[in-house]
Design a protein around this motif. Structure first.
Motif, mmCIF file in Angstrom:
data_model
loop_
_atom_site.group_PDB
_atom_site.id
_atom_site.type_symbol
_atom_site.label_atom_id
_atom_site.label_comp_id
_atom_site.label_asym_id
_atom_site.label_seq_id
_atom_site.Cartn_x
_atom_site.Cartn_y
_atom_site.Cartn_z
ATOM 1 N N ARG A 85 -7.343 -7.233 -4.329
ATOM 2 C CA ARG A 85 -6.512 -8.218 -5.032
ATOM 3 C C ARG A 85 -5.144 -7.657 -5.330
ATOM 4 N N GLY A 86 -4.116 -8.440 -5.019
ATOM 5 C CA GLY A 86 -2.762 -8.090 -5.398
ATOM 6 C C GLY A 86 -2.289 -6.809 -4.751
ATOM 7 N N VAL A 147 8.554 -1.370 -2.195
ATOM 8 C CA VAL A 147 8.716 -2.320 -3.300
ATOM 9 C C VAL A 147 8.684 -3.757 -2.773
ATOM 10 N N GLN A 148 9.389 -4.008 -1.683
ATOM 11 C CA GLN A 148 9.430 -5.354 -1.106
ATOM 12 C C GLN A 148 8.071 -5.765 -0.532
ATOM 13 N N ALA A 149 7.405 -4.838 0.143
ATOM 14 C CA ALA A 149 6.079 -5.142 0.698
ATOM 15 C C ALA A 149 5.085 -5.440 -0.417
ATOM 16 N N ALA A 150 5.157 -4.690 -1.526
ATOM 17 C CA ALA A 150 4.264 -4.935 -2.670
ATOM 18 C C ALA A 150 4.508 -6.316 -3.256
ATOM 19 N N ALA A 151 5.763 -6.701 -3.370
ATOM 20 C CA ALA A 151 6.083 -8.031 -3.912
ATOM 21 C C ALA A 151 5.528 -9.125 -3.003
ATOM 22 N N GLY A 152 5.613 -8.931 -1.697
ATOM 23 C CA GLY A 152 5.119 -9.933 -0.757
ATOM 24 C C GLY A 152 3.613 -10.084 -0.753
ATOM 25 N N LEU A 153 2.909 -9.061 -1.190
ATOM 26 C CA LEU A 153 1.440 -9.080 -1.177
ATOM 27 C C LEU A 153 0.852 -9.319 -2.561
ATOM 28 N N ALA A 155 0.359 -11.773 -4.516
ATOM 29 C CA ALA A 155 -0.526 -12.917 -4.766
ATOM 30 C C ALA A 155 -1.814 -12.869 -3.945
ATOM 31 N N PHE A 156 -1.998 -11.836 -3.137
ATOM 32 C CA PHE A 156 -3.195 -11.765 -2.300
ATOM 33 C C PHE A 156 -4.460 -11.704 -3.146
#
Length: 193
Positions: A85-86, A147-153, A155-156
């Protein structure tokens, strides 16, 4: 004949591994990030794991002594129901997926594993458990990608799955340059009732 002599020590940790379909579900969600951030050093999907205790470099004899008690510990436990999750990052360098589900059971299991290891004379850095699955690492000059990849994921939310085995994993097989390689030294089913 030039036979390779096995090293006297091995770098090991104790972990849980998501089933293949849960890993594939996350890999599908990561496809845009794989394309957008090719400079990240992405972990191979087959190496994804949730570390319960990182033991570091140990003599092979110490690893052998841990196997029977770890098998007994696994036999006493029921599978844990977890989910991926997330996401987030450590120090803008390491991208990870979070863990959801039976976190109390996960913390209790990690505590039992760590106690067992200490009782068998193995010293290790007993850091607080922060349940996660490492996905990628940034190069020194590219921390913004993490940081950008974490933000994009963020809501997973993956499906819930049973963690059915305890794994004793060795890393850096081959010991040469290149990516870290992982291999099960042994694994045991959770069969408790």
């Amino acid at each position: 004949m030039n036979e390779q002599i096995p090293a006297a020590t091995i770098r090991v940790f104790i972990a849980l591994a998501p089933p293949d379909d849960a890993k594939e579900e996350l890999a599908q969600a990561l496809r845009p990030a794989y394309e957008a951030y090719p400079r990240l050093r992405w972990n191979r999907i087959e190496d994804w794991h949730i570390t319960l205790a990182f033991l570091g470099e140990l003599p092979r004899s110490a690893v052998s002594l841990l196997q029977p008690p770890l098998a007994e510990l696994a036999a006493r436990h029921r599978p844990l129901h977890l989910a991926l999750r997330g996401s987030g990052h450590f120090d803008e360098r390491v991208l990870w997926s979070g863990i959801g589900g039976d976190l109390e059971g996960l913390r209790l299991l990690a505590g039992e594993v760590r106690t067992l290891v200490k009782e068998h004379g193995v010293a290790f850095a007993d850091r607080p458990l922060n349940p996660h699955l490492t996905l990628a690492r940034a190069r020194r000059d590219d921390t913004s990608s993490v940081v950008q990849a974490a933000a994009g994921l963020s809501a997973f939310t993956g499906r819930t799955w049973p963690a059915e085995r305890l794994h004793l994993v060795g890393s850096n097989y081959g010991r040469g340059p290149g990516p870290i390689q992982y291999r099960d030294v042994d694994s045991w089913p959770f069969s408790g009732r």
